[in-house]
Motif scaffolding. Structure first.
Motif: not given
Length: 319
Positions: A83-92, A116-131
């Motif tokens: 997700f890029d949160a920077s494009t979804n905020t009212p100003n820089s 920058t507003g970049s939301l990243a996954v830092g660990k593999t999602l297979t470590l958890d089972t949440q939907p």
């Protein structure tokens, strides 16, 4: 003050700068000149400084939407941006941060760059089972006091929930004389997971020398690979690995029985005697010869017979 083009700032005798009206333009720069009072004026020295004016809103930070949603595959290689949160905020001029992640098992999985507003996954999602995970993103301005606003991002994780399901055991019978690339059987596994997780690839792992004599296509079609007559195995057990797009595997089985020509024909009677006279009609059966072959394969039971006749002639000659 030497470059207040808009005329909205005032430098007073107290060396303080005041705005004479509403400042609507962001990123304004004014230059201040400081000069001593040496006489004569030609000997005076001066210095300059620049001041950048950032206009901060006096209202609460508002995201363009109160909530957002994205979907990701669980097997993507971390780290990756979701997700890029920077494009979804009212100003820089806003500092972004993660206020909370629900459920708690998602804490530590996500990283938000505050600038920058970049939301990243830092660990593999297979470590958890949440939907899914709900991430509350906070935007804070640089005002005094600072004002902030919230928005919720829902990250839906597409899970590889099921391994491929194999069909019932396939049993087929073929002849040893079939040519290479002859169709043997089709093995079709199923997987109800969505997207690429439901796509299945096949590989033949077999037993003993199975991969030498058989092959399987990407769609599960099994064919002969080479001349079966160079082997003597009567029953091949084919183990097929069915793997889905997420890496989950199942082992499917097929059994191939090969009809081989293992036995020679056996004549029921080794010696035949038949007496014929000179009046025996042409094209009339002379005798019936019986032979058997223990092989069940039809083409191997076709007998080729050759006769060796021994004739005994008795001649009476008159003088």
């Amino acid at each position: 003050m030497i470059n207040d083009a808009l005329g909205i700032f005032e430098l007073r005798n107290t060396n303080q700068i005041y705005a004479k009206g509403v400042v609507k333009n962001d990123g304004l720069t004014i230059t201040i000149k400081a000069e001593d009072k040496t006489n004569p004026a030609s000997l005076r020295r001066s210095g300059y400084c620049s001041i950048k004016i950032n206009v901060l809103s006096d209202s609460k930070i508002k995201f363009q939407q109160n909530s957002y949603q994205v979907s990701v595959l669980e097997n993507l290689q971390a780290p990756f941006q979701v997700f890029d949160a920077s494009t979804n905020t009212p100003n820089s001029d806003v500092i972004l941060s993660i206020q909370s992640v629900t459920p708690n098992s998602g804490n530590g999985l996500f990283y938000l760059n505050p600038i920058t507003g970049s939301l990243a996954v830092g660990k593999t999602l297979t470590l958890d089972t949440q939907p899914e995970y709900k991430i509350v993103i906070k935007g804070t301005d640089r005002g005094q006091p600072a004002l902030s606003g919230l928005s919720t991002l829902t990250v839906k994780v597409i899970r590889n929930a099921r391994a491929p399901s194999c069909p019932a055991l396939k049993k087929v019978t073929i002849s040893e004389i079939v040519a290479p690339n002859t169709f043997v059987a089709t093995l079709t596994a199923t997987d109800t997971d969505p997207n690429e997780f439901g796509k299945i690839s096949y590989s033949l792992i077999g037993e003993a020398n199975v991969p030498t004599y058989f092959q399987i296509s990407s769609t599960g079609t099994i064919t002969t690979k080479t001349d079966l007559k160079t082997d003597s195995v009567l029953l091949y057990k084919l183990l097929v690995e069915a793997k889905d797009g997420g890496g989950k595997k199942s082992i499917c089985t097929a059994e191939v029985t090969v009809n081989r020509n293992l036995n020679s024909p056996v004549l029921r009677t080794l010696t035949y005697t038949k007496i014929v006279d000179s009046t025996y009609s042409l094209n009339t059966p002379l005798l019936k010869i019986d032979a058997t072959d223990a092989d069940s394969q039809v083409s191997s039971c076709i007998l080729s017979l050759s006769l060796s006749l021994s004739l005994s002639l008795s001649l009476s000659l008159g003088r």
